[in-house]
Design a protein around this motif. Structure first.
Motif, short mmCIF file in Angstrom:
data_model
loop_
_atom_site.label_atom_id
_atom_site.label_comp_id
_atom_site.label_asym_id
_atom_site.label_seq_id
_atom_site.Cartn_x
_atom_site.Cartn_y
_atom_site.Cartn_z
N LEU A 109 7.53 27.40 -28.72
CA LEU A 109 7.68 28.12 -29.64
C LEU A 109 7.75 27.74 -31.60
CD1 LEU A 109 9.82 30.70 -30.44
CD2 LEU A 109 11.68 29.55 -29.14
N ASN A 110 7.93 26.09 -30.71
CA ASN A 110 8.48 25.19 -32.10
C ASN A 110 6.45 24.80 -32.45
OD1 ASN A 110 8.63 22.38 -33.46
ND2 ASN A 110 6.99 21.47 -31.44
N ALA A 111 5.90 24.99 -31.84
CA ALA A 111 3.76 24.99 -32.43
C ALA A 111 3.77 26.38 -33.28
CB ALA A 111 2.87 24.79 -30.93
N TYR A 112 4.51 27.77 -32.88
CA TYR A 112 4.07 28.67 -33.29
C TYR A 112 5.25 29.14 -34.79
CZ TYR A 112 3.94 33.90 -34.17
OH TYR A 112 4.30 34.66 -34.61
N LEU A 113 6.11 27.99 -35.07
CA LEU A 113 6.82 28.40 -35.86
C LEU A 113 5.97 27.29 -37.12
CD1 LEU A 113 9.75 29.00 -37.92
CD2 LEU A 113 10.84 27.20 -35.97
N ALA A 114 6.17 26.01 -36.75
CA ALA A 114 5.22 25.45 -37.00
C ALA A 114 4.10 26.00 -38.10
CB ALA A 114 4.66 24.40 -36.88
N LYS A 115 3.12 26.62 -37.25
CA LYS A 115 2.09 27.57 -37.65
C LYS A 115 2.12 28.36 -38.90
CE LYS A 115 -0.66 27.22 -33.87
NZ LYS A 115 -0.86 28.17 -32.86
N MET A 116 3.63 29.61 -38.82
CA MET A 116 3.45 30.04 -39.60
C MET A 116 4.57 29.58 -41.35
SD MET A 116 5.74 33.58 -38.25
CE MET A 116 7.22 32.17 -36.97
N MET A 117 5.12 28.00 -40.79
CA MET A 117 5.88 27.46 -41.83
C MET A 117 4.56 26.27 -42.45
SD MET A 117 8.40 29.01 -41.27
CE MET A 117 9.74 27.97 -43.47
N LYS A 118 3.44 26.26 -42.07
CA LYS A 118 2.61 25.41 -42.33
C LYS A 118 2.23 25.49 -43.88
CE LYS A 118 -2.05 23.64 -41.76
NZ LYS A 118 -2.68 23.82 -41.06
N ASN A 119 2.21 26.57 -44.90
CA ASN A 119 1.38 26.62 -46.35
C ASN A 119 3.11 27.13 -47.21
OD1 ASN A 119 -0.78 25.64 -46.25
ND2 ASN A 119 -1.25 27.33 -45.19
N LEU A 120 4.72 26.70 -46.55
CA LEU A 120 5.54 27.39 -46.91
C LEU A 120 6.22 26.06 -47.61
CD1 LEU A 120 6.62 30.21 -44.80
CD2 LEU A 120 5.43 30.72 -46.92
N ASP A 121 5.75 24.86 -48.53
CA ASP A 121 6.50 23.91 -49.17
C ASP A 121 7.87 24.45 -49.50
OD1 ASP A 121 3.73 23.51 -48.55
OD2 ASP A 121 3.66 23.98 -51.15
N GLN A 122 8.60 25.92 -49.64
CA GLN A 122 9.64 24.96 -50.65
C GLN A 122 10.65 25.36 -49.01
OE1 GLN A 122 8.01 27.89 -50.12
NE2 GLN A 122 8.94 29.91 -49.93
N TYR A 123 9.86 24.91 -47.76
CA TYR A 123 11.13 24.76 -46.32
C TYR A 123 10.65 23.45 -46.31
CZ TYR A 123 12.64 29.17 -46.13
OH TYR A 123 12.97 30.87 -45.97
N ASP A 124 11.58 22.28 -45.86
CA ASP A 124 12.02 20.98 -45.38
C ASP A 124 11.86 20.81 -43.78
OD1 ASP A 124 10.73 19.56 -47.54
OD2 ASP A 124 12.60 19.24 -48.37
N VAL A 125 11.10 20.67 -42.92
CA VAL A 125 11.44 20.11 -41.97
C VAL A 125 12.57 18.82 -41.34
CG1 VAL A 125 10.17 19.10 -40.87
CG2 VAL A 125 10.87 21.14 -39.18
N ALA A 126 13.44 18.79 -40.60
CA ALA A 126 14.30 17.94 -40.31
C ALA A 126 14.60 18.22 -38.35
CB ALA A 126 15.50 18.47 -41.02
#
Ligand SMILES: NC(=O)C1=CN([C@@H]2O[C@H](COP(=O)(O)OP(=O)(O)OC[C@H]3O[C@@H](n4cnc5c(N)ncnc54)[C@H](O)[C@@H]3O)[C@@H](O)[C@H]2O)C=CC1
Ligand SMILES: O=C(O)C1=N[C@H](C(=O)O)C[C@H](O)C1
Length: 233
Positions: A109-126
């Motif tokens: 799930l984490n890998a799938y979500l990371a792919k979806m978020m890849k080009n959404l620069d308005q989000y930072d991961v923590a």
């Protein structure tokens, strides 16, 4: 199956319980003070010991032709050496930072979500991990695997204990009495947050996964992962 336990602490004892319920024999309980190990009477070794003991235990098993299931975290500076030795000796090896089915689904799930978020620069991961106060290593092995899963599927290129900056994934480690293991990955923007979280309620899931891996590996040669065991992804 004849199982040798390397490390007879919280996890060793839980694995003994689950393995016995599944009809296996625990033929050795090896801990820090065990004087001599009889390798002639075991089909597989399961190591849940300590960061500074794991590599020696694993190497010793490979030298004696015993397949190894390795759950100890915090020893990965020696991981490549363990893989090389396993191949040299034509042994069998599985390391997992987390053996539970739930966390292995969470990794996907984490890998799938990371792919979806890849080009959404308005989000930072923590990321945040919470464990019991006896834990020796930080961040947890599971948190490191989650960070590696994000790095592989995003523009982040490293992780760091504490606050992240730019292309670093920040990992916060908290130690609270009796917590078996809680991991959260959050993507935060100015307007919202998306979080995925895994909470272990006890150690049974880790132990069942380790015993399942031991059942699976006997008779095989090579270096495998829990993805092979669980047929995920
Ligand atoms: N991969 C996974 O799914 C999981 C991994 N772990 C990891 O497993 C390890 C053990 O966790 P716990 O059982 O909670 O710790 P624990 O502290 O309860 O038990 C560790 C045991 O290893 C023993 N030990 C020390 N040196 C040794 C040596 N040279 N040979 C054999 N045993 C030795 C200690 O005396 C102790 O009894 C930790 O690294 C932890 O992070 C824990 C839970 C799940
Ligand atoms: O030390 C623990 O207890 C645990 N360690 C593993 C880790 O470091 O990720 C797995 C689980 O979270 C419990």
């Amino acid at each position: 199956m004849r199982i040798a336990l390397f490390g007879y602490g919280k996890m060793g004892k839980m694995i003994e319980k689950i393995a016995s319920e599944r009809g296996h024999d625990i033929v050795a309980r090896i801990d820090v003070d065990t004087p001599k190990i009889d390798f002639s009477n075991m089909d597989v070794a399961i190591d849940f010991s300590m960061p500074d003991a794991a590599f020696a235990n694993i190497s010793n098993c490979f030298e004696h032709g015993i397949p190894v299931i390795s759950g100890t975290t915090g020893w990965l500076k020696d991981f490549d050496k363990a893989v090389t030795l396993c191949r040299e000796k034509e042994g069998a090896f599985i390391y997992a930072s987390n053996f539970s089915l739930g966390v292995n689904i969470f990794f996907e799930l984490n890998a799938y979500l990371a792919k979806m978020m890849k080009n959404l620069d308005q989000y930072d991961v923590a990321m945040e991990e919470i464990h019991h106060t006896q834990k020796l290593d930080a961040p947890s092995g599971t948190a490191i695997t989650l960070a590696e899963g994000i790095i592989k599927n995003s523009n982040y290129d490293t992780w760091k204990l504490g606050q992240g900056d730019g292309k670093e994934i920040g990992i916060t480690s908290k130690r609270i009495e009796s917590v078996p293991g809680t991991h959260t990955v959050a993507y935060n923007s100015a307007v919202d947050s998306i979080e995925i979280k895994h909470t272990a309620h006890n150690r049974q899931g880790f132990a069942l996964g380790a015993v399942t891996a031991a059942e699976w590996i006997v008779g095989k040669k090579g270096v495998f992962t829990m993805k092979d065991v669980l047929n995920l992804g």
